[in-house]
Design a protein around this motif. Structure first.
Motif, PDB file in Angstrom:
ATOM      1  N   SER A 172     113.435 -48.508  85.937  1.00  0.00           N
ATOM      2  CA  SER A 172     114.373 -49.499  85.605  1.00  0.00           C
ATOM      3  C   SER A 172     114.394 -49.547  84.292  1.00  0.00           C
ATOM      4  CB  SER A 172     113.711 -50.652  86.349  1.00  0.00           C
ATOM      5  OG  SER A 172     113.420 -50.446  87.741  1.00  0.00           O
ATOM      6  N   SER A 193     117.896 -51.441  87.916  1.00  0.00           N
ATOM      7  CA  SER A 193     117.034 -51.103  88.761  1.00  0.00           C
ATOM      8  C   SER A 193     116.919 -49.646  89.099  1.00  0.00           C
ATOM      9  CB  SER A 193     116.780 -51.960  90.289  1.00  0.00           C
ATOM     10  OG  SER A 193     115.799 -51.313  91.131  1.00  0.00           O
ATOM     11  N   TRP A 194     115.675 -49.056  89.338  1.00  0.00           N
ATOM     12  CA  TRP A 194     115.330 -47.787  89.666  1.00  0.00           C
ATOM     13  C   TRP A 194     116.337 -47.259  90.804  1.00  0.00           C
ATOM     14  CZ3 TRP A 194     113.412 -46.486  94.462  1.00  0.00           C
ATOM     15  CH2 TRP A 194     112.715 -47.424  95.244  1.00  0.00           C
ATOM     16  N   GLN A 195     116.623 -48.459  91.659  1.00  0.00           N
ATOM     17  CA  GLN A 195     117.362 -48.101  92.965  1.00  0.00           C
ATOM     18  C   GLN A 195     118.730 -48.171  92.752  1.00  0.00           C
ATOM     19  OE1 GLN A 195     115.605 -50.785  96.197  1.00  0.00           O
ATOM     20  NE2 GLN A 195     115.173 -51.687  94.269  1.00  0.00           N
ATOM     21  N   GLN A 199     117.488 -56.991  88.298  1.00  0.00           N
ATOM     22  CA  GLN A 199     116.605 -58.149  88.152  1.00  0.00           C
ATOM     23  C   GLN A 199     116.855 -58.908  86.858  1.00  0.00           C
ATOM     24  OE1 GLN A 199     113.308 -55.697  89.591  1.00  0.00           O
ATOM     25  NE2 GLN A 199     113.106 -57.205  91.021  1.00  0.00           N
ATOM     26  N   THR A 259     103.615 -50.602  86.180  1.00  0.00           N
ATOM     27  CA  THR A 259     104.836 -51.103  86.007  1.00  0.00           C
ATOM     28  C   THR A 259     105.644 -50.177  87.097  1.00  0.00           C
ATOM     29  OG1 THR A 259     105.370 -49.944  83.950  1.00  0.00           O
ATOM     30  CG2 THR A 259     104.410 -52.133  83.979  1.00  0.00           C
ATOM     31  N   GLN A 260     106.814 -50.663  87.389  1.00  0.00           N
ATOM     32  CA  GLN A 260     107.803 -50.093  88.058  1.00  0.00           C
ATOM     33  C   GLN A 260     108.420 -49.034  86.769  1.00  0.00           C
ATOM     34  OE1 GLN A 260     111.613 -52.109  88.829  1.00  0.00           O
ATOM     35  NE2 GLN A 260     110.725 -54.123  88.279  1.00  0.00           N
ATOM     36  N   THR A 269     109.006 -49.653  99.033  1.00  0.00           N
ATOM     37  CA  THR A 269     110.454 -49.737  99.400  1.00  0.00           C
ATOM     38  C   THR A 269     110.910 -48.238  99.500  1.00  0.00           C
ATOM     39  OG1 THR A 269     110.897 -51.695  97.829  1.00  0.00           O
ATOM     40  CG2 THR A 269     112.782 -50.452  98.508  1.00  0.00           C
ATOM     41  N   GLY A 273     105.936 -55.077  89.779  1.00  0.00           N
ATOM     42  CA  GLY A 273     106.464 -53.951  90.958  1.00  0.00           C
ATOM     43  C   GLY A 273     107.941 -54.569  91.064  1.00  0.00           C
ATOM     44  N   THR A 274     108.703 -53.959  92.111  1.00  0.00           N
ATOM     45  CA  THR A 274     109.891 -54.205  92.410  1.00  0.00           C
ATOM     46  C   THR A 274     110.101 -55.592  92.882  1.00  0.00           C
ATOM     47  OG1 THR A 274     110.523 -51.921  92.618  1.00  0.00           O
ATOM     48  CG2 THR A 274     112.051 -53.623  93.334  1.00  0.00           C
ATOM     49  N   SER A 275     109.407 -55.940  93.876  1.00  0.00           N
ATOM     50  CA  SER A 275     109.387 -57.362  94.791  1.00  0.00           C
ATOM     51  C   SER A 275     108.385 -58.088  94.327  1.00  0.00           C
ATOM     52  CB  SER A 275     109.255 -56.868  96.276  1.00  0.00           C
ATOM     53  OG  SER A 275     107.824 -56.163  96.516  1.00  0.00           O
ATOM     54  N   GLU A 277     115.975 -59.688  93.636  1.00  0.00           N
ATOM     55  CA  GLU A 277     117.016 -58.710  92.923  1.00  0.00           C
ATOM     56  C   GLU A 277     118.142 -59.206  93.394  1.00  0.00           C
ATOM     57  OE1 GLU A 277     115.204 -55.123  94.489  1.00  0.00           O
ATOM     58  OE2 GLU A 277     116.513 -55.169  96.184  1.00  0.00           O
TER      59      GLU A 277
END
Length: 500
Positions: free
Chosen positions: A81, A98-100, A45, A77-78, A261, A10-12, A35
């Motif tokens: 990204s 990242s996707w963000q 990341q 998985t995320q 998130t 994941g992201t975090s 990140e």
């Protein structure tokens, strides 16, 4: 029959679960992941750190266990990204974007035209938006291989996290169909790379991995101590797709919301042509030869809103939750347009907005408005899914914020349907375990459906008239955040307005 090892990247953080043949989680491991934000709107990341976190989570999960007892591995998985790596050496050539990340907003605007938006929507099922991978791929190529010489020669590879992790095991570069469907480079109905989309974004097919079904074939494990080399990877899913699978939502009309998130609201759909324009069409999974299509709404800010408001008020997130629990929003609305708004509005230019406060409004009302921003956004998407597949009578939920019963009750009230919260915290990992176990022959479909799924239910308790008033107030606030006249309190903006 052995165990299934599920890895949720994941992201975090990266989490690992060891699951037995009865579907019970018998061991857990986790490793945090950070990140960086090198420029405003940029979120990156370290690919090496991602791989290290996978190795650490697996080692922690299998500590004191016999690694040879693992029959199969599954990954969740995320998704959107993206990074670039050298096919020959396997070395990362870029950070993971990242996707963000919002760096490609201007690039998307430069590509935007009625024809381009129509092509992207009809083929990929997605709106032209910087969240998705295609614009990131163009940005990376423009920066690192502007003449596309290495990309066209197949010397470099562009892939999402699933492809990057699988590349650590050697063999041809491969990506799973559901993850590939989030790139905007895939024809979502054919589950194949699309020549027109690749041409629009300037991405040569030679720079992309092979697309595989959700059960492979994938390269077997290699160099993932203490697992012995050769353990089969039997399943790969995007994290949101894996959560849907773990809920057992195998039929249209069953939907789930994963909260972290951001938030993903997803459910299978049998008629893609009925999809509401505010929703994405995506591949949930591809099993037994064909893709299962799903409607999805992506919400950019959920748990991140609570963290931001807690920091703003000088509170911990738990203190914020406690303050909101006993408060009323009293007409205050917080629209978290920190990076624009996602589904069903898809407005890149929307701004963060706190509306409806007066001199009598205090910290408690702001805290409650922050909490209610999550169910309001999810209700927006649920209403769009209603218009696509018929009335949604129950909403399955998972993710960290769902531990808050006040938030869950607010979601049931504002969405106007029953909310069923999974009592399993690591649901994405569990979904990967379920599909890997299916692929490895540990379960068949009947056995999978019979696995225990412990849930806690929340029923709507808000009177209908009040719910309508709250929802109308929210829509007016969203209109203000989008710079539109607030008088019209209808649903999502038409597609030609979104992302203007």
């Amino acid at each position: 029959m052995g165990f299934v090892l599920a890895i949720d990247q994941g992201t975090s953080s990266t989490k690992a679960l060891l699951v037995d043949a009865a579907g019970a989680v018998v061991a857990r491991g986790a490793a945090p992941l950070g990140e960086t934000h090198p420029k405003p709107g940029w979120v990156e990341q370290d690919p090496a750190a991602i791989w290290d976190s996978v190795r650490a989570a697996v080692a922690a999960c299998l500590q004191g266990r016999d690694p040879k007892s693992v029959a199969a591995v599954g990954f969740s998985t995320q998704r959107e990204s993206l990074l670039m790596w050298d096919r020959r050496t396997g070395a990362a050539l870029s950070p993971l974007v990242s996707w963000q990340d919002q760096r490609t907003g201007a690039l998307c605007e430069a590509l935007r035209s009625p024809d381009a938006e129509r092509l992207v929507r009809e083929r990929s099922g997605l709106p032209l938006d910087p969240m998705f991978s295609a614009a990131k791929a163009k940005w990376l190529l423009d920066t690192l291989d502007p003449d596309r010489i290495r990309a066209k020669a197949g010397e470099i590879c562009l892939g999402t996290v699933d492809a990057w992790l699988l590349s650590r095991f050697g063999g041809d570069a491969v990506t799973e169909a559901g993850n590939a469907s989030r790139t905007q480079l895939l024809d979502v109905r054919r589950a194949a790379w699309d020549a027109d989309l690749m041409d629009l974004f300037g991405v040569p097919e030679a720079a992309l991995p092979r697309v595989a079904s959700s059960t492979g074939p994938f390269p077997a494990v290699r160099g993932l101590d203490p697992l012995p080399d050769g353990v089969p990877v039997a399943a790969v899913l995007g994290d949101s797709h894996a959560a849907l699978f773990a809920h057992g939502a195998f039929a249209p009309g069953q939907i789930k919301a994963t909260m972290g998130t951001g938030s993903s609201v997803m459910g299978l759909i049998d008629r893609a042509e009925a999809l509401d324009p505010g929703l994405c069409l995506t591949i949930a999974w591809s099993i037994d030869g064909g893709p299962a299509l799903a409607a999805e709404g992506n919400i950019r800010s959920a748990g991140s809103t609570l963290r931001w408001v807690a920091e703003l008020l000088g509170l911990s997130t738990q203190d914020l939750a406690d303050l909101a629990a006993d408060a009323a929003s009293d007409g205050v609305y917080l629209v978290p347009g920190f990076n624009g708004l996602g589904a069903p509005w898809w407005d890149l230019n929307a701004v963060g907005l706190l509306a409806g406060f007066t001199l009598g409004s205090g910290r408690a009302a702001v805290a409650r408005a922050a909490l209610e921003s999550i169910p309001h956004q999810i209700a927006d998407v649920v209403e769009a899914i209603d218009r696509s597949v018929g009335q949604v009578r129950a909403l399955h939920v998972d993710g960290g914020p769902t531990r808050n019963p006040v938030l869950m009750q607010a979601l049931a009230d504002l969405a106007g349907c029953a909310v069923l919260r999974s009592d399993t915290a690591e649901l994405s990992a569990l979904g990967a375990a379920h599909l890997a176990g299916l692929g490895a022959g540990i379960w068949d479909w009947d056995g999978l459906a019979a696995l225990p799924r412990e849930r806690h239910g929340f029923a709507p308790a808000m009177p209908g008239e009040r719910r309508r008033a709250e929802r109308d107030g929210w829509r007016r606030a969203v209109k203000r955040a989008s710079g539109l006249p607030p008088e019209a309190a209808g649903g999502a903006m038409p597609p030609e307005t979104a992302g203007r």
